[in-house]
Design a protein around this motif. Structure first.
Motif, PDB file in Angstrom:
ATOM      1  N   VAL A 224      33.432  30.954  49.665  1.00  0.00           N
ATOM      2  CA  VAL A 224      31.997  31.146  49.454  1.00  0.00           C
ATOM      3  C   VAL A 224      31.268  29.927  50.002  1.00  0.00           C
ATOM      4  O   VAL A 224      31.524  28.800  49.568  1.00  0.00           O
ATOM      5  CB  VAL A 224      31.662  31.331  47.961  1.00  0.00           C
ATOM      6  N   LEU A 225      30.394  30.159  50.951  1.00  0.00           N
ATOM      7  CA  LEU A 225      29.580  29.078  51.501  1.00  0.00           C
ATOM      8  C   LEU A 225      28.186  29.174  50.884  1.00  0.00           C
ATOM      9  O   LEU A 225      27.510  30.195  51.011  1.00  0.00           O
ATOM     10  CB  LEU A 225      29.490  29.182  53.019  1.00  0.00           C
ATOM     11  N   THR A 226      27.756  28.106  50.224  1.00  0.00           N
ATOM     12  CA  THR A 226      26.404  28.071  49.683  1.00  0.00           C
ATOM     13  C   THR A 226      25.409  27.968  50.843  1.00  0.00           C
ATOM     14  O   THR A 226      25.796  27.695  51.986  1.00  0.00           O
ATOM     15  CB  THR A 226      26.226  26.868  48.747  1.00  0.00           C
ATOM     16  N   PRO A 227      24.113  28.167  50.587  1.00  0.00           N
ATOM     17  CA  PRO A 227      23.139  28.090  51.681  1.00  0.00           C
ATOM     18  C   PRO A 227      23.177  26.780  52.461  1.00  0.00           C
ATOM     19  O   PRO A 227      23.022  26.788  53.686  1.00  0.00           O
ATOM     20  CB  PRO A 227      21.799  28.273  50.957  1.00  0.00           C
ATOM     21  N   LEU A 230      26.317  27.056  54.651  1.00  0.00           N
ATOM     22  CA  LEU A 230      26.176  28.106  55.653  1.00  0.00           C
ATOM     23  C   LEU A 230      25.174  27.715  56.734  1.00  0.00           C
ATOM     24  O   LEU A 230      25.360  28.046  57.909  1.00  0.00           O
ATOM     25  CB  LEU A 230      25.739  29.400  54.964  1.00  0.00           C
ATOM     26  N   ARG A 347      30.925  35.213  43.393  1.00  0.00           N
ATOM     27  CA  ARG A 347      31.762  34.235  42.692  1.00  0.00           C
ATOM     28  C   ARG A 347      32.613  34.862  41.593  1.00  0.00           C
ATOM     29  O   ARG A 347      33.243  34.146  40.817  1.00  0.00           O
ATOM     30  CB  ARG A 347      30.898  33.131  42.073  1.00  0.00           C
ATOM     31  N   CYS A 353      34.632  27.646  46.762  1.00  0.00           N
ATOM     32  CA  CYS A 353      33.191  27.554  46.998  1.00  0.00           C
ATOM     33  C   CYS A 353      32.872  26.165  47.524  1.00  0.00           C
ATOM     34  O   CYS A 353      33.277  25.150  46.936  1.00  0.00           O
ATOM     35  CB  CYS A 353      32.423  27.817  45.703  1.00  0.00           C
ATOM     36  N   HIS A 355      29.848  23.473  48.859  1.00  0.00           N
ATOM     37  CA  HIS A 355      28.421  23.163  48.898  1.00  0.00           C
ATOM     38  C   HIS A 355      28.006  22.538  50.225  1.00  0.00           C
ATOM     39  O   HIS A 355      26.816  22.542  50.561  1.00  0.00           O
ATOM     40  CB  HIS A 355      28.050  22.216  47.754  1.00  0.00           C
ATOM     41  N   GLU A 422      24.086  32.622  49.529  1.00  0.00           N
ATOM     42  CA  GLU A 422      25.461  32.198  49.699  1.00  0.00           C
ATOM     43  C   GLU A 422      26.264  33.433  50.091  1.00  0.00           C
ATOM     44  O   GLU A 422      25.996  34.543  49.640  1.00  0.00           O
ATOM     45  CB  GLU A 422      26.022  31.525  48.443  1.00  0.00           C
ATOM     46  N   ARG A 424      30.157  35.202  50.976  1.00  0.00           N
ATOM     47  CA  ARG A 424      31.610  35.142  50.776  1.00  0.00           C
ATOM     48  C   ARG A 424      32.307  35.705  52.011  1.00  0.00           C
ATOM     49  O   ARG A 424      31.999  36.818  52.462  1.00  0.00           O
ATOM     50  CB  ARG A 424      32.009  35.955  49.546  1.00  0.00           C
TER      51      ARG A 424
END
Length: 433
Positions: A224-227, A230, A347, A353, A355, A422, A424
């Motif tokens: 998972v890439l957060t904003p 990403l 999530r 994940c 940040h 975010e 995935r």
């Protein structure tokens, strides 16, 4: 601070003089007033005040385009002569003319009349930031606040005369706990929307939680890439691939994929120039902006063009010209990029994940291959953080990742000129110890 419209007489004088020697001419004028305050650990530094004034002139004669700029109103004649001289040295290109004036269908909301660029306001924000950062184990390592007002206009010999006013307020904090660091920030056009407490609490949480980070074995896992994470890949890889200049030069992975389904069927990417910090009714060429759908339901729909590139390749400007200030020539960019995909609880099932990503600028902008270091990464499951990860590398190909997305989160965050959820991604290669 004076407003750009205070220089209307000067702009008209420049255009009148330029019209005597060029087929067309354009004037871009930019004024700004900023105050910033920097944190040195938990001590407040001195406030810095900066006021800037910039004028850029562009001339076109027989397809020869010249440009020059000055920071002094009294030097406009020298600036005009320099623009004309540079045009005589430039190679000619196909040119269809500067834009004519139009009426705009909507207004934008990027100006806060209550925002004041003074040291007292900045100090109040810093004081609130430090108070919100108390209570954790981490210490404040740095940060700051910036308040700004800007006014600009663009005018040309075809009758265009557009103005834009904007304000900005930003705050950031870096925290440290041993070798663990946390960084967070926020930026908004309206002072009342600035999330000062949230920035402090998040930065302290990141530093404290990752103080207990451990190693991870190399593995394949969903990520998972957060904003914030990403945005670095989107900016380094995806945006260059959507530039019309790169498409026609053979430097874009998407060059031969217009109209071709090549990404996840839920994936959407578009530029909405009326909603975001970069909102504007006109671009840096004076062309009216409009929503531009780059990718719809996984299919490439459009590429971005400024006037110069559009005329060179027989295309039409998409209103995508941007400037980095009066000293920067118009170039292809975005105003308020929006990314979306199938909404999921990204999530819930176990994943890594992250940040932040370090090293995205080294990615191959043509193929989409990248290898980056994860920052503030941890296992998550059922929406809860698990073991924090000290260090790991992530490698992959962004275009392949976008072919089959596991889902996008509900919330959106504005990062620069991008608003992102975010996301995935499935089965990525993580290199651990």
């Amino acid at each position: 601070m004076r407003n750009a419209t205070d220089y209307t007489d000067l702009v008209e004088k420049i255009l009148k003089a330029a019209a005597r020697e060029a087929d067309e001419a354009e004037v871009f004028l930019s004024l700004s007033d900023h105050v910033s305050l920097e944190l040195r650990r938990s001590e407040v530094g001195e406030a810095e005040k900066a006021v800037s004034w910039g004028l850029a002139i562009r001339t076109i004669k027989d397809g020869h385009i010249g440009a020059s700029m000055t920071t002094s109103p009294t030097r406009w004649e020298d600036c005009l002569r320099a623009a004309l001289a540079s045009g005589r040295l430039a190679d000619p290109q196909d040119w269809g003319g500067l834009p004519d004036p139009v009426s705009f269908p909507r207004d934008i909301d990027v100006y806060d009349p209550s925002l004041v660029t003074d040291a007292d306001t900045a100090t109040d924000i810093i004081t609130t930031l430090l108070a919100a950062a108390e209570g954790g184990e981490a210490e404040t390592a740095g940060g700051g606040v910036s308040l700004g007002k800007g006014s600009s206009l663009i005018a040309n010999t075809n009758g265009v005369f557009y103005t834009r006013e904007a304000t900005s307020a930003s705050v950031s904090l870096e925290a440290i706990n041993g070798t663990s660091t946390g960084y967070e920030f926020d930026r908004t056009a309206h002072l009342k929307d600035l999330k000062t407490d949230w920035v402090a609490e998040e930065a302290m949480f990141l530093a404290d939680y990752w103080a207990g980070a451990g190693d991870i074995e190399s593995c394949t896992a969903d990520v998972v890439l957060t904003p914030t994470a990403l945005s670095s890949l989107v900016g380094a890889i995806l945006l260059p691939a959507l530039s019309g200049r790169n498409v026609h030069a053979g430097r874009s992975f998407l060059a031969d994929k217009k109209g071709v389904p090549c990404m996840d069927p839920s994936f959407v990417l578009y530029d909405d120039p009326y909603d975001g910090m970069g909102a504007t009714r006109f671009d840096a060429d004076g062309v009216a902006t409009r929503r531009l759908d780059f990718i719809c339901r996984g299919t490439v729909q459009s590429f971005a063009y400024d006037l110069r590139t559009a005329y060179r390749y027989g295309e039409t400007s998409t209103g995508s010209a941007v400037r980095s200030g009066a000293g920067g020539a118009p170039e292809i960019g975005v105003h308020c990029l929006k990314l979306d995909a199938r909404r999921e609880n990204v999530r819930h099932e176990k994943a890594v994940c992250a940040h932040g990503l370090i090293g995205a600028h080294t990615a191959n902008t043509i193929t989409g291959d990248f290898s980056v270091e994860l920052s503030n990464a941890a296992w998550v499951e059922e929406g809860v953080y698990g073991a924090p990860i000290r260090s790991a590398m992530l490698s992959g190909n962004l275009f392949s990742m976008l072919e089959d997305i596991a889902g996008a989160g509900e919330e959106r965050r504005e990062i620069g000129r991008m608003t992102l959820p975010e996301v995935r991604f499935k089965n990525l290669h993580i290199i651990g110890k």
